[in-house]
Scaffold this motif. Structure first.
Motif, PDB file in Angstrom:
ATOM      1  N   ALA A   1      42.398  47.863  30.289  1.00 27.19           N
ATOM      2  CA  ALA A   1      41.011  47.285  32.029  1.00 27.19           C
ATOM      3  C   ALA A   1      40.290  47.095  31.833  1.00 27.19           C
ATOM      4  O   ALA A   1      39.016  47.839  30.777  1.00 27.19           O
ATOM      5  CB  ALA A   1      41.863  48.771  32.598  1.00 27.19           C
TER       6      ALA A   1
ATOM      7  N   ASP B   1      39.742  46.058  37.711  1.00 29.53           N
ATOM      8  CA  ASP B   1      41.184  46.903  37.938  1.00 29.53           C
ATOM      9  C   ASP B   1      40.766  47.669  38.745  1.00 29.53           C
ATOM     10  O   ASP B   1      42.059  47.956  39.243  1.00 29.53           O
ATOM     11  CB  ASP B   1      42.042  46.869  36.567  1.00 29.53           C
ATOM     12  CG  ASP B   1      41.964  45.388  35.470  1.00 29.53           C
ATOM     13  OD1 ASP B   1      42.722  44.709  36.659  1.00 29.53           O
ATOM     14  OD2 ASP B   1      41.347  45.252  34.474  1.00 29.53           O
TER      15      ASP B   1
ATOM     16  N   GLY C   1      42.945  47.552  43.858  1.00 31.27           N
ATOM     17  CA  GLY C   1      42.719  48.771  42.623  1.00 31.27           C
ATOM     18  C   GLY C   1      42.739  49.916  43.257  1.00 31.27           C
ATOM     19  O   GLY C   1      42.263  50.688  44.621  1.00 31.27           O
TER      20      GLY C   1
END
Lengths: 335, 267
Positions: A42, A65, A181
């Motif tokens: 990530a 993210d 996100g």
């Protein structure tokens, strides 16, 4: 030494001032995005400041993210002590594998303080960031010895691997509004007595901020321009091109232009689409600062000036004749 | 005010060339200088000392020849100098270097019989350009830091530092002791005179190895204490083979450049 498997994900620190983000954070997200994809991890934006939830959302739209935010009145202005404590606390909680920081004055103030407290490696002012195929470590590449040499540096046994990148070296990615996100809010408070420096006064001397790092076109002059007076010619050209005015170190040393306009190793690093180097001989320190320019054109009376070695197009001639001719020609074309 | 200035001897990067075959630096014949930012740090320190008294000590970590750099500081206002030099310190990255310097500062305080109120560094050295050692010394010593200083003023028992920022400067106040890193100043460092040069020549420069720094942990020095590794070095490739117009009438030459820019869709 630490257990490397405990550390994962790439973090990008997004610097804010009074709640406003600095561009370099978003530029770093664009560099880190393909690296995170390659590693299958990530990409997380870390925002510390006051009233910064909007910045965290924007960071996600620029490629992160998710985001971690630390919000509080003690973070309205940067201080070494508060920001170091916040970042170190987050790193100890989450254990990121990599941490990238923009090499602004504040980023270069905080970065070494954080890496030293965490006893890990930090590579300053990187111009290329890759993943080493053999080890999976980040390979940080940076100019050294005044730009005469490039060095690729790794941090094999310590985590997080840390690096700073100067503003303007990379470009921001596209803003994708559809990206979503998670935004995690972390409470980290710093007592006033833990902050050992106080901002007494902020003095803004330049009424118009010089944004060389974000400029698409730069008209820059060097020692060969000859005088502060002659910079008016460059201003004229910059006007018709809607360009930002830059200069070499020699010009700042001579007092013809303020430091805010300086391009090069000891000034700003720039990546415009078009860079005019006028009366700039092309010392290696200057060339390092313009390595990211797409197209370079040069005007110089010395046919052997090193700047011609990196220029896409150049004129050997007297700039006091060539520059006004260029300005008139472009003006006529645009009319 | 007792002041410690940390300096580094660097090759003059304006004179450096890279060997086109081996891609390594040609250091032969390249003059060594005191890192220019460190000379500004020393000048700020000397001015503070002249105003308020106290002692200014300059230290440097490096090979034996770095004593020359220290001597040149003794000729422009430093009262004493110490060279920190040992084979065990070689190969140190910024983390190990700053650790060695911070332990050395404690050892020098013992020898001088006084604590330093202010530790000054140049903002960065012109060879490595990392700007990391100053803040890392502050961290090792658990001191406040102010980086990018344009000026330092004594005030209310502490200091106020004029710190460079994007559009101007910030005034930052801090208590002492503190670490401050210094940028290029509006004034130039002073020059030595024949007399000060002679005086500096007579001074002894003690060398500190690990034996003289009792608290040092050798596991944190040199390569062992350095988390970073240089994997490779190469010379930057920048050669383009662009058009170069020479010996033409300026108006015509300008016209050709504009054509080029228009073709490249840059106008």
């Amino acid at each position: 030494m630490c257990n490397l498997d405990d550390y994962k994900n790439i973090w990008v620190f997004i610097e804010t001032e009074c709640g406003r983000p600095k561009n370099v954070g978003y530029e770093l997200l664009n560099v880190a995005r393909p690296l995170a994809d390659q590693k299958g991890c990530a990409l997380i934006a870390v925002v510390i400041g006051k009233d910064i939830e909007g910045v965290a959302k924007d960071a996600i739209c620029y490629g992160a993210d998710s985001a971690i935010i630390v919000d509080g009145p003690e973070y309205e202005h940067y201080t070494t002590d508060a920001f170091t404590k916040a970042i170190v606390t987050l790193v100890e909680r989450y254990r990121p594998e990599t941490l990238m920081i923009g090499a602004t004055n504040n980023g270069r103030d905080m970065g070494p303080r954080v890496s030293c407290r965490l006893k890990t490696g930090l590579t300053a002012d990187c111009t290329e960031i890759d993943i080493d195929e053999k080890t999976g470590n980040i390979a940080w590449t940076r100019p050294t010895f005044g730009g005469n040499l490039m060095a690729t540096i790794m941090c094999p046994d310590n985590r997080p691997q840390m690096g700073t990148v100067r503003p303007g070296v990379f470009k921001k990615g596209a803003y994708d509004e559809s990206r979503t996100g998670e935004i995690t809010k972390e409470e980290i408070h710093v007592a006033p007595e833990e902050i050992r420096t106080t901002l007494v006064e902020r003095v803004n001397e330049i009424t118009e901020a010089v944004d060389l790092e974000g400029a698409e076109v730069i008209v820059a002059g060097g020692r060969g321009v000859g005088s502060a007076e002659n910079f008016k010619l460059l201003e004229g050209l910059a006007d018709v091109l809607d360009a930002t005015l830059g200069c070499s170190r020699a010009v700042v040393d001579a007092g013809w232009m303020p430091y805010a306009h300086q391009v090069g190793q000891s000034g700003k690093t720039v990546a415009p689409k078009l860079y005019f180097a006028i009366g700039i001989s092309g010392a290696i320190q200057h060339l390092t600062g313009i390595a990211g320019a797409d197209t370079v054109v040069a005007i110089n009376k010395d046919p052997d000036a090193p700047i011609f070695g990196v220029a896409d197009h150049g004129i050997v001639g007297d700039l006091t004749e060539v520059v006004p001719a260029l300005t008139e020609n472009i003006k006529a074309r645009k009319a | 005010m007792n002041i410690c200035v940390c300096i580094k001897q660097v090759p003059d990067t304006n004179e450096i060339k890279v060997d086109p075959v081996t891609h390594t630096l040609i250091r032969k014949g390249v003059p060594s200088i005191v890192n220019p930012f460190d000379m500004y740090a020393q000048e700020v320190g000397v001015r503070l000392k002249e105003k308020s008294g106290g002692r200014l000590v300059v230290i440097s970590m490096g090979p034996p020849q770095a004593a020359q750099a220290l001597r040149s500081c003794l000729a422009v206002g430093a009262d004493a100098a110490y060279l920190i030099s040992s084979r065990s310190f070689g190969g140190s990255d910024t983390l190990a270097t700053s650790y060695i310097l911070s332990e050395s500062i404690k050892a020098v305080e013992e020898k001088e019989g006084a604590r330093f109120d202010l530790i000054l560094c140049g903002k960065q050295a012109t060879d490595g350009d990392t700007a990391q050692v100053g803040p890392e010394i502050a961290e090792h010593l658990d001191l406040p830091q102010v980086t990018y200083a344009l000026d330092i003023i004594e005030k209310d028992g502490g200091i106020q530092v004029k710190r460079e920022q994007d559009a101007g400067y910030d005034m930052i106040a801090t208590k002492l002791p503190a670490v401050v890193t210094v940028v290029k100043l509006p004034y130039e460092p002073r020059y030595p005179t024949l007399k000060t040069r002679m005086g500096a020549k007579k001074k002894e420069i003690p060398v500190l190895t690990e034996a003289e720094i009792p608290t040092i942990d050798l596991a944190m020095c040199g390569l062992k204490g350095s988390p970073t590794r240089v994997k490779k070095t190469y010379s930057p490739v920048r050669e383009k083979h662009g058009v170069k117009i020479s010996g033409k009438d300026p108006v015509q030459a300008a016209g050709e450049m504009v054509e080029f820019l228009a073709d490249a869709k840059l106008l």
